[in-house]
Design a protein around this motif. Structure first.
Motif, PDB file in Angstrom:
ATOM      1  N   LEU A 172     -17.041  20.724   6.299  1.00  0.00           N
ATOM      2  CA  LEU A 172     -15.969  21.515   5.690  1.00  0.00           C
ATOM      3  C   LEU A 172     -14.733  21.621   6.572  1.00  0.00           C
ATOM      4  O   LEU A 172     -13.651  21.882   6.079  1.00  0.00           O
TER       5      LEU A 172
ATOM      6  N   PRO B  73     -21.689  23.941  -1.147  1.00  0.00           N
ATOM      7  CA  PRO B  73     -20.327  24.497  -1.079  1.00  0.00           C
ATOM      8  C   PRO B  73     -20.064  25.472  -2.223  1.00  0.00           C
ATOM      9  O   PRO B  73     -20.597  25.327  -3.322  1.00  0.00           O
TER      10      PRO B  73
ATOM     11  N   VAL C 256     -14.229  18.885  -1.167  1.00  0.00           N
ATOM     12  CA  VAL C 256     -15.659  18.670  -1.446  1.00  0.00           C
ATOM     13  C   VAL C 256     -15.853  17.296  -2.077  1.00  0.00           C
ATOM     14  O   VAL C 256     -14.897  16.673  -2.569  1.00  0.00           O
TER      15      VAL C 256
ATOM     16  N   ALA D 102     -15.787  14.292   0.530  1.00  0.00           N
ATOM     17  CA  ALA D 102     -15.057  15.332   1.246  1.00  0.00           C
ATOM     18  C   ALA D 102     -14.537  14.792   2.568  1.00  0.00           C
ATOM     19  O   ALA D 102     -15.142  13.919   3.197  1.00  0.00           O
TER      20      ALA D 102
END
Length: 825
Positions: A147, A194, A240, A305
């Motif tokens: 992330l 996520p 994502v 991502a």
């Protein structure tokens, strides 16, 4: 040791008269012991005495040889000034070089003797938090989560040229809030997947290069369009794994009768879609030109991502044009009928003839053929995002092995023990585990799932100081013994954050656990293994990007009017060249001297065009031989030349300072207050930049530093402010000659690089200082000089191989030991 105007004023009449400052002008060069004090008195004391104290230095208060032990830092600076012939400064008379070298050797020998009597001092490293890069990399390796929450953290402060220096990595209230939010986001992503995101629209519209309209079809051009100014290039981070809608918005025009254009979209250099745009459709077309404005096209594509290089271009731009333009594969469409001639009302015969003449000229006119371009891309998404935690994350979290969810009573303890051990980068105690197990149990009692309970405990781990900070502890030290070896787990962390900017892997942990990691043979094997690992790319991005400063390219904005060809593709290509070049030195274990003058680089078509190097086609980078070109090493790469220039022009001062600071470890002092700047409005008008700077350098206060910096920068003046080759600046021919204070001269970048290679020892010390600073996470101090010299000497003995430099740092005193009282760092 900058000469003051007063000093120069006092002694200039005597110099002009041909006098000397001391009747005893010479002493036997071989008797350096007895000659050093008279040498200093004769050549230095005139400005550095109790009255003048130029640069704050008074040699009366520092007599030889007594002050060598009391004030070694002063004499180290004296050695540097004498070695580089900076002192005495012009117009003072130069001492005999043989005598100077003898005195320098004597001072160095005495300083080494003094240093040998001192106890070893590895220095103290402040307990430092993970910087943004280290945080993201650690989360990735700990949990398999990509992330990059660190991107939303406040920017890290930098010290000594790097953003991993413990003394400047503060923790603000804003950062604490970010840590809490990131811990929740990361823990959920690792255990549950996520968080769902609503689709949103992002416009990708970077500033492009200017297109000069042309009616001529070139004989050769890039058919992919990626290296043309008509293309769009941008770096974008996709949040994502999901589908995203790409909406292509073209603009510009084509001559009437042209066939539809094809616009291609690329992701990291791979073509993912081609859409057709017919400029002849719709009301925006005329009988002379076809307008692409408003003719959007869109498609959906699945994207992983992370950060991707997104590009869009017009394929085969010069194909499908009307035959009269002479382009390849001309249009097979019929030419539209020209509009009828409409004579103006009540026109006189003369006005009517003029109108018909304008009408016929318009019919015969050729229209620009190169204006079709991609104006911007609109990205909408994510759609159909991947649901649930990734298999990689589950494998990293569930140490019990129950990826199917069939957990037993002992699973929470197994899972949290393993997570805390890896996150804290040390063995965990029952005191560490007790609150984590209590959180997981509390979650279970609330009726939440097993995964939610582990996620809650994981949040606590991710906000623990043991995760956020690299805290080093050690055994108690006996009275009077202020130095201790760091433990194997601390050594594993130092090694992994040095080479990977991330946490240790399982193999490092095993070596720490069984106590073998401190063994020199084991440590060397681990270093070799880690340098071959893909994670060693962090040395390129985190260390190299800051040392060579190509990371600063993202914020550089050359003046659009003076440098209309500069755009994102060139910016990204410059950075990629420097990354690949440094990566090749690391991965192939090449000599670090290649950084000075290696006659090869990595280019794509856009960058090769910019450099004027033929035969490179396509967007992909490949190794290119630079023999026969005025380029070699990092100093002639576009990234370095651009970040060391102003937005409107080159700067010999900035470039010279860059060389002194980054390649020779001899940074000049900051300029004194009140020194006037060049009048930018007159640069290149009545006199060349060089002539103006030489007039500026005539100021005695400025001369001492500029006599070192300016020649180095002038040697690179054939490269403009974005690194393109030139022979003239405005209307003045380029003068790329230079003369250094030690008498060496050169003309142009290749001769400058040859001079720098002669200073390979200074460069090796500079590279050592930079990499050791980065490895330790602290600025170097005077007591580190012996370590730097010893490492540089062994690197030279090892053919200057990069691996030797890394190995010597990993085995060095400051890397293996710490100064402290046995408590936490």
């Amino acid at each position: 040791m900058r000469p003051s105007p007063r000093c120069a004023t006092l002694f200039l009449p005597l110099l002009l008269a041909g006098g000397t400052l001391d009747a005893d002008s010479s002493a036997p060069a071989g008797d350096a012991d007895s000659a050093a004090a008279p040498f200093i008195a004769r050549n230095c004391r005139m400005c550095h005495n109790a009255v003048l104290k130029n640069a704050g230095l008074d040699f009366d208060a520092h007599p030889l040889p007594a002050s060598l032990a009391a004030s070694p830092e002063i004499w180290e600076k004296v050695v540097e000034k004498l070695q580089t012939r900076q002192m005495p400064p012009p117009p003072m008379p130069r001492p005999d070089p043989v005598q100077t070298d003898a005195v320098v050797r004597w001072i160095q020998t005495e300083l080494e003797s003094v240093e040998a009597t001192r106890p070893p001092d590895p220095g103290r490293v402040t307990a430092r938090r993970l910087n943004r890069t280290e945080y993201d990399n650690t989360v990735r390796d700990l949990l398999g989560v990509t992330l990059r929450p660190g991107d939303s953290f406040p920017h890290d402060d930098a010290g000594y040229g790097f953003d991993n220096i413990g003394d400047v990595l503060s923790v603000s209230p804003v950062l604490l809030e970010k840590y809490l939010k990131a811990a929740e986001q990361v823990s959920r992503a690792a255990l549950l997947g996520p968080d769902p995101q609503k689709p949103s629209l992002t416009r990708l519209q970077p500033m492009g290069a200017k297109i000069e309209p042309s009616t001529t079809v070139p004989a050769e051009y890039d058919e992919t369009g990626l290296s043309l100014p008509n293309a769009l290039h941008v770096l974008h981070r996709f949040p994502v794994d999901a589908e995203y809608l790409f909406r292509i918005v073209p603009s510009g025009s084509r001559p009437s009768g042209s066939e539809p254009v094809k616009v291609a979209v690329f992701l990291d250099g791979e073509q993912i879609q081609v859409v057709e745009v017919d400029p002849g459709e719709g009301p925006s077309s005329s009988s002379f030109q076809q307008d692409l404005t408003g003719k959007t096209r869109e498609f959906r594509a699945r994207v992983t991502a992370g950060e991707h290089w997104v590009a869009a271009s017009v394929l085969r731009l010069y194909e499908g044009l009307p035959a009269l333009y002479g382009g390849p594969n001309p249009s097979r469409l019929p030419m539209p009928a020209p509009p009828p001639f409409r004579p103006p009302e009540n026109a006189t015969p003369e006005k009517l003839a003029e109108a018909r003449q304008r009408y016929e000229a318009r019919l015969a006119q050729k229209w620009p053929v190169n204006e079709a371009k991609v104006r911007h891309i609109e990205l909408i998404g994510p759609y159909e995002a991947a649901a649930g935690a990734s298999p990689e994350s589950l494998r990293k979290v569930y140490a019990c092995g129950h990826l199917d969810g069939a957990h037993g009573r002992e699973c929470p303890r197994l899972i949290l023990t393993d997570l805390a051990r890896r996150a804290y980068r040390r063995p965990v105690t029952e005191a560490d585990l007790r609150p984590l197990l209590r959180l997981a149990e509390t979650s279970r009692k609330r009726g939440e799932s097993f995964a939610q309970g582990i996620a809650l405990a994981l949040r606590a781990i991710l906000v623990s100081p043991d995760f956020l900070f690299r805290i080093e502890t050690g055994p108690a030290v006996a009275a009077g013994e202020g130095v201790q070896k760091i433990g194997p787990y601390e050594l594993a962390s130092r090694l992994s954050y040095f080479l990977w900017a991330s946490m240790p892997d399982e193999e490092l942990f095993r070596s720490a656990e069984d106590g073998t990691l401190p063994d020199p043979t084991v440590l060397a094997a681990q270093v070799r293994r880690m340098l071959k690992d893909p994670r060693a790319r962090a040395l390129v991005e985190a260390f190299g990007g800051q040392w060579l400063q190509f990371r600063a390219l993202e914020s550089v904005s050359p003046d659009r009017d003076r440098f209309p060809t500069f755009e994102n593709n060139l910016r990204f290509s410059m950075r990629r060249e420097s990354e690949l070049f440094l990566e090749s030195v690391i991965r192939e274990d090449r000599s670090i001297l290649d950084l000075l003058d290696g006659k090869y680089s990595f280019l794509n078509e856009r960058l090769a065009q910019h450099y004027g190097i033929p035969g490179v086609k396509g967007q992909e980078f490949r190794r290119v031989d630079l023999a026969g070109t005025p380029r070699g090493g990092v100093l002639t790469q576009g990234s370095v030349l651009t970040v060391s220039s102003y937005s409107t022009r080159t700067s010999p001062v900035l470039r010279g300072k860059w060389v002194l600071d980054n390649l020779l470890a001899a940074p000049p002092p900051d300029p004194p207050a009140g020194v006037p700047r060049l009048d930018e409005s007159t640069v290149g008008v009545g006199r060349s930049l060089r002539q103006q700077m030489e007039a500026h350098r005539s100021n005695v206060t400025c001369a001492a530093c500029h006599v070192r910096m300016d020649p180095l920068g002038f040697g690179l003046e054939n490269f403009d402010a974005i690194g393109a080759w030139r022979t003239e600046d405005a209307k003045f021919p380029i003068d790329a000659t230079g003369a250094l204070p030690d008498g060496r001269t050169f003309n142009g970048p290749m001769e400058l690089e040859a001079v720098l290679r002669q200073d390979r020892d200074a460069f090796t010390r500079a590279a050592t200082e930079k990499l050791l600073t980065y490895a330790l996470g602290r600025g170097l101090e005077r007591h580190d000089r012996a370590t730097v010299k010893a490492i540089a000497r062994r690197v030279a003995e090892g053919d200057y191989r990069f691996s030797v430099l890394v190995m010597e740092i990993a085995q060095s005193l400051p890397f293996r030991m710490r100064k402290g009282d046995g408590g936490p760092s």
